[in-house]
Design a protein around this motif. Structure first.
Motif, PDB file in Angstrom:
ATOM      1  N   ARG A 190       1.392  -1.400  -0.325  1.00 14.71           N
ATOM      2  CA  ARG A 190      -0.110   0.080  -0.086  1.00 14.71           C
ATOM      3  C   ARG A 190       0.449   1.196  -0.281  1.00 14.71           C
ATOM      4  NH1 ARG A 190      -2.865   2.647   4.223  1.00 14.71           N
ATOM      5  NH2 ARG A 190      -4.969   3.311   3.602  1.00 14.71           N
ATOM      6  N   THR A 191       1.844   1.229   1.000  1.00 20.13           N
ATOM      7  CA  THR A 191       2.642   2.803   1.372  1.00 20.13           C
ATOM      8  C   THR A 191       4.479   2.262   0.227  1.00 20.13           C
ATOM      9  OG1 THR A 191       3.848   1.451   2.835  1.00 20.13           O
ATOM     10  CG2 THR A 191       1.920   2.931   3.094  1.00 20.13           C
ATOM     11  N   GLY A 192       3.897   1.254   0.068  1.00 16.74           N
ATOM     12  CA  GLY A 192       5.961   0.531  -0.568  1.00 16.74           C
ATOM     13  C   GLY A 192       6.953   1.152   0.655  1.00 16.74           C
ATOM     14  N   ARG A 193       6.193   1.255   2.021  1.00 19.92           N
ATOM     15  CA  ARG A 193       7.496   1.332   2.855  1.00 19.92           C
ATOM     16  C   ARG A 193       7.715  -0.267   3.515  1.00 19.92           C
ATOM     17  NH1 ARG A 193       4.879   5.734   7.175  1.00 19.92           N
ATOM     18  NH2 ARG A 193       4.963   7.255   5.084  1.00 19.92           N
ATOM     19  N   VAL A 194       9.030  -0.118   3.904  1.00 22.39           N
ATOM     20  CA  VAL A 194       9.913  -1.836   4.653  1.00 22.39           C
ATOM     21  C   VAL A 194       9.076  -1.210   5.849  1.00 22.39           C
ATOM     22  CG1 VAL A 194      11.404  -2.942   5.026  1.00 22.39           C
ATOM     23  CG2 VAL A 194      11.997  -1.710   3.079  1.00 22.39           C
ATOM     24  N   VAL A 195       8.304  -2.001   6.024  1.00 25.02           N
ATOM     25  CA  VAL A 195       7.912  -3.104   7.401  1.00 25.02           C
ATOM     26  C   VAL A 195       8.307  -4.383   8.383  1.00 25.02           C
ATOM     27  CG1 VAL A 195       5.458  -1.687   6.815  1.00 25.02           C
ATOM     28  CG2 VAL A 195       5.791  -4.242   6.664  1.00 25.02           C
ATOM     29  N   LYS A 196       8.282  -3.782   9.370  1.00 25.35           N
ATOM     30  CA  LYS A 196       8.776  -5.069  10.419  1.00 25.35           C
ATOM     31  C   LYS A 196       7.980  -6.101  10.925  1.00 25.35           C
ATOM     32  CE  LYS A 196      11.002  -4.531  14.294  1.00 25.35           C
ATOM     33  NZ  LYS A 196      12.357  -4.645  15.597  1.00 25.35           N
ATOM     34  N   ILE A 197       7.962  -6.775  11.112  1.00 22.73           N
ATOM     35  CA  ILE A 197       7.308  -7.615  11.735  1.00 22.73           C
ATOM     36  C   ILE A 197       7.676  -9.104  12.731  1.00 22.73           C
ATOM     37  CG2 ILE A 197       5.108  -7.731  10.281  1.00 22.73           C
ATOM     38  CD1 ILE A 197       5.641 -10.567   9.413  1.00 22.73           C
ATOM     39  N   SER A 198       6.679  -9.203  13.667  1.00 22.59           N
ATOM     40  CA  SER A 198       8.211 -10.163  14.534  1.00 22.59           C
ATOM     41  C   SER A 198       6.840 -11.051  15.245  1.00 22.59           C
ATOM     42  CB  SER A 198       8.572  -9.458  15.858  1.00 22.59           C
ATOM     43  OG  SER A 198       7.086  -9.053  16.391  1.00 22.59           O
ATOM     44  N   ALA A 199       7.179 -11.795  15.812  1.00 21.19           N
ATOM     45  CA  ALA A 199       6.852 -13.048  16.573  1.00 21.19           C
ATOM     46  C   ALA A 199       7.440 -13.594  17.338  1.00 21.19           C
ATOM     47  CB  ALA A 199       5.893 -13.761  15.015  1.00 21.19           C
ATOM     48  N   THR A 200       6.678 -14.292  18.542  1.00 19.01           N
ATOM     49  CA  THR A 200       7.397 -15.543  19.013  1.00 19.01           C
ATOM     50  C   THR A 200       6.429 -16.941  19.195  1.00 19.01           C
ATOM     51  OG1 THR A 200       5.995 -15.157  21.010  1.00 19.01           O
ATOM     52  CG2 THR A 200       8.633 -13.391  20.818  1.00 19.01           C
ATOM     53  N   ALA A 201       7.688 -18.003  19.409  1.00 23.08           N
ATOM     54  CA  ALA A 201       6.375 -19.402  19.002  1.00 23.08           C
ATOM     55  C   ALA A 201       7.537 -20.491  20.101  1.00 23.08           C
ATOM     56  CB  ALA A 201       6.459 -20.242  18.151  1.00 23.08           C
ATOM     57  N   ARG A 202       6.738 -21.180  20.505  1.00 24.35           N
ATOM     58  CA  ARG A 202       7.525 -22.323  20.751  1.00 24.35           C
ATOM     59  C   ARG A 202       8.308 -22.759  20.196  1.00 24.35           C
ATOM     60  NH1 ARG A 202       2.205 -23.513  23.754  1.00 24.35           N
ATOM     61  NH2 ARG A 202       1.702 -24.346  21.534  1.00 24.35           N
ATOM     62  N   THR A 203       8.184 -23.857  19.098  1.00 23.62           N
ATOM     63  CA  THR A 203       8.928 -23.962  17.784  1.00 23.62           C
ATOM     64  C   THR A 203       9.092 -23.269  16.414  1.00 23.62           C
ATOM     65  OG1 THR A 203       7.451 -25.904  16.386  1.00 23.62           O
ATOM     66  CG2 THR A 203       7.783 -26.633  18.895  1.00 23.62           C
ATOM     67  N   LYS A 204      10.272 -23.300  16.670  1.00 23.09           N
ATOM     68  CA  LYS A 204      10.612 -22.947  15.298  1.00 23.09           C
ATOM     69  C   LYS A 204      10.068 -23.111  13.857  1.00 23.09           C
ATOM     70  CE  LYS A 204      14.309 -21.395  11.852  1.00 23.09           C
ATOM     71  NZ  LYS A 204      16.360 -22.606  11.715  1.00 23.09           N
ATOM     72  N   LYS A 205       9.701 -24.230  13.662  1.00 23.07           N
ATOM     73  CA  LYS A 205       8.157 -24.536  12.370  1.00 23.07           C
ATOM     74  C   LYS A 205       6.962 -23.359  13.012  1.00 23.07           C
ATOM     75  CE  LYS A 205       5.734 -28.264  10.427  1.00 23.07           C
ATOM     76  NZ  LYS A 205       5.422 -29.424  10.787  1.00 23.07           N
ATOM     77  N   GLU A 206       6.148 -23.528  14.243  1.00 23.32           N
ATOM     78  CA  GLU A 206       5.456 -21.740  14.353  1.00 23.32           C
ATOM     79  C   GLU A 206       5.875 -21.494  14.338  1.00 23.32           C
ATOM     80  OE1 GLU A 206       2.258 -21.804  18.473  1.00 23.32           O
ATOM     81  OE2 GLU A 206       4.127 -23.736  18.120  1.00 23.32           O
ATOM     82  N   LEU A 207       7.088 -20.539  14.394  1.00 16.50           N
ATOM     83  CA  LEU A 207       7.241 -19.072  14.765  1.00 16.50           C
ATOM     84  C   LEU A 207       7.198 -18.700  12.415  1.00 16.50           C
ATOM     85  CD1 LEU A 207       8.629 -16.673  15.487  1.00 16.50           C
ATOM     86  CD2 LEU A 207      10.687 -17.814  14.812  1.00 16.50           C
ATOM     87  N   VAL A 208       7.904 -20.186  12.445  1.00 20.42           N
ATOM     88  CA  VAL A 208       7.814 -19.550  10.784  1.00 20.42           C
ATOM     89  C   VAL A 208       6.524 -18.946  10.445  1.00 20.42           C
ATOM     90  CG1 VAL A 208       8.885 -20.983   8.306  1.00 20.42           C
ATOM     91  CG2 VAL A 208      10.493 -20.805  10.266  1.00 20.42           C
ATOM     92  N   GLN A 209       5.852 -20.365  10.511  1.00 17.34           N
ATOM     93  CA  GLN A 209       3.803 -19.934  10.089  1.00 17.34           C
ATOM     94  C   GLN A 209       3.677 -19.331  10.776  1.00 17.34           C
ATOM     95  OE1 GLN A 209       2.553 -22.427   8.010  1.00 17.34           O
ATOM     96  NE2 GLN A 209       0.720 -20.522   8.561  1.00 17.34           N
ATOM     97  N   ARG A 210       3.716 -18.467  12.166  1.00 16.36           N
ATOM     98  CA  ARG A 210       3.075 -17.153  12.216  1.00 16.36           C
ATOM     99  C   ARG A 210       4.072 -15.977  11.465  1.00 16.36           C
ATOM    100  NH1 ARG A 210       2.971 -17.692  19.081  1.00 16.36           N
ATOM    101  NH2 ARG A 210       1.338 -18.985  18.620  1.00 16.36           N
ATOM    102  N   LEU A 211       4.698 -16.014  11.078  1.00 19.34           N
ATOM    103  CA  LEU A 211       5.739 -14.580  10.194  1.00 19.34           C
ATOM    104  C   LEU A 211       5.040 -14.797   9.389  1.00 19.34           C
ATOM    105  CD1 LEU A 211       9.065 -15.289  11.593  1.00 19.34           C
ATOM    106  CD2 LEU A 211       8.191 -13.078  12.260  1.00 19.34           C
ATOM    107  N   GLU A 212       4.701 -15.889   8.390  1.00 21.37           N
ATOM    108  CA  GLU A 212       4.474 -15.985   7.077  1.00 21.37           C
ATOM    109  C   GLU A 212       2.828 -16.098   7.168  1.00 21.37           C
ATOM    110  OE1 GLU A 212       4.555 -19.914   6.035  1.00 21.37           O
ATOM    111  OE2 GLU A 212       7.162 -19.902   5.431  1.00 21.37           O
ATOM    112  N   ASP A 213       2.203 -15.978   8.276  1.00 21.55           N
ATOM    113  CA  ASP A 213       0.879 -15.513   8.566  1.00 21.55           C
ATOM    114  C   ASP A 213       0.472 -14.131   8.476  1.00 21.55           C
ATOM    115  OD1 ASP A 213      -2.261 -15.915   8.991  1.00 21.55           O
ATOM    116  OD2 ASP A 213      -1.253 -15.135  11.398  1.00 21.55           O
ATOM    117  N   ARG A 214       1.435 -13.949   9.220  1.00 25.52           N
ATOM    118  CA  ARG A 214       1.677 -12.704   9.654  1.00 25.52           C
ATOM    119  C   ARG A 214       2.215 -11.414   8.507  1.00 25.52           C
ATOM    120  NH1 ARG A 214       3.019 -11.165  16.015  1.00 25.52           N
ATOM    121  NH2 ARG A 214       1.736 -12.198  16.661  1.00 25.52           N
ATOM    122  N   ALA A 215       3.174 -11.739   7.325  1.00 26.94           N
ATOM    123  CA  ALA A 215       3.291 -10.877   6.443  1.00 26.94           C
ATOM    124  C   ALA A 215       2.498 -10.968   5.325  1.00 26.94           C
ATOM    125  CB  ALA A 215       4.740 -12.154   5.393  1.00 26.94           C
ATOM    126  N   GLY A 216       1.566 -12.047   5.167  1.00 27.97           N
ATOM    127  CA  GLY A 216       0.416 -12.639   3.977  1.00 27.97           C
ATOM    128  C   GLY A 216      -0.843 -11.626   4.525  1.00 27.97           C
TER     129      GLY A 216
END
Length: 158
Positions: free
Chosen positions: A23-49
């Motif tokens: 929408r803006t062309g700006r770089v935004v930072k998203i962050s997350a925490t999780a119990r496992t690395k797999k769960e973390l990657v899923q959360r980051l992908e969900d938030r990026a989407g």
């Protein structure tokens, strides 16, 4: 664009990703925490989407008025404002975004649009409020929006 993951001292995984907001062309930072690395990657992908789809990183049913009250509650503890400014802003939040205030206070964050702020300013002018009060309302609103975006409860700046 870039993703970093790490294991925290408490055993949980943390990570952040920088992506371009379409929408803006700006770089935004998203962050997350999780119990496992797999769960973390899923959360980051969900938030990026969600960012790509211009939705909030996390779902929030809070209204703008509730977000404003939350902002006002921590205002004095942040320490960026003089005590008199805190009192002034807290009073404005109570008057205009509390019970019996402007209609914008009842709108859920997820449904908030730029035209809602225009409507609020029109309503304030109709009530006979001065230009300085209306400018202060916009200043407060911008601070609330920035906080909600930073905390992931709002996906875009209306």
């Amino acid at each position: 664009m870039s993703r970093s993951t790490w294991k925290r001292q408490d055993g949980r995984w943390g990570g952040e990703e920088r992506i371009k907001d379409p929408r803006t062309g700006r770089v935004v930072k998203i962050s997350a925490t999780a119990r496992t690395k797999k769960e973390l990657v899923q959360r980051l992908e969900d938030r990026a989407g969600r960012v790509r789809e211009q939705r909030a990183q996390r779902d929030s049913n809070d209204t703008f008025g509730k977000a404003a009250q939350s902002w006002a509650d921590v205002l004095a503890s942040v320490g960026n404002f003089a005590p008199t400014t805190c009192e002034l802003y807290e009073g404005d939040v109570r008057r205009y975004l509390g019970a019996g205030g402007l209609e914008i206070a009842k709108i859920p964050l997820s449904a908030l649009r730029g035209s809602d702020f225009e409507d609020a300013l029109t309503e304030m002018k109709r009530r006979g409020l001065s230009a300085s009060v209306r400018r202060r309302f916009l200043t407060i609103s911008k601070a609330i929006i920035r906080r909600e975006m930073r905390d992931g409860r709002l996906g875009f700046d209306p």
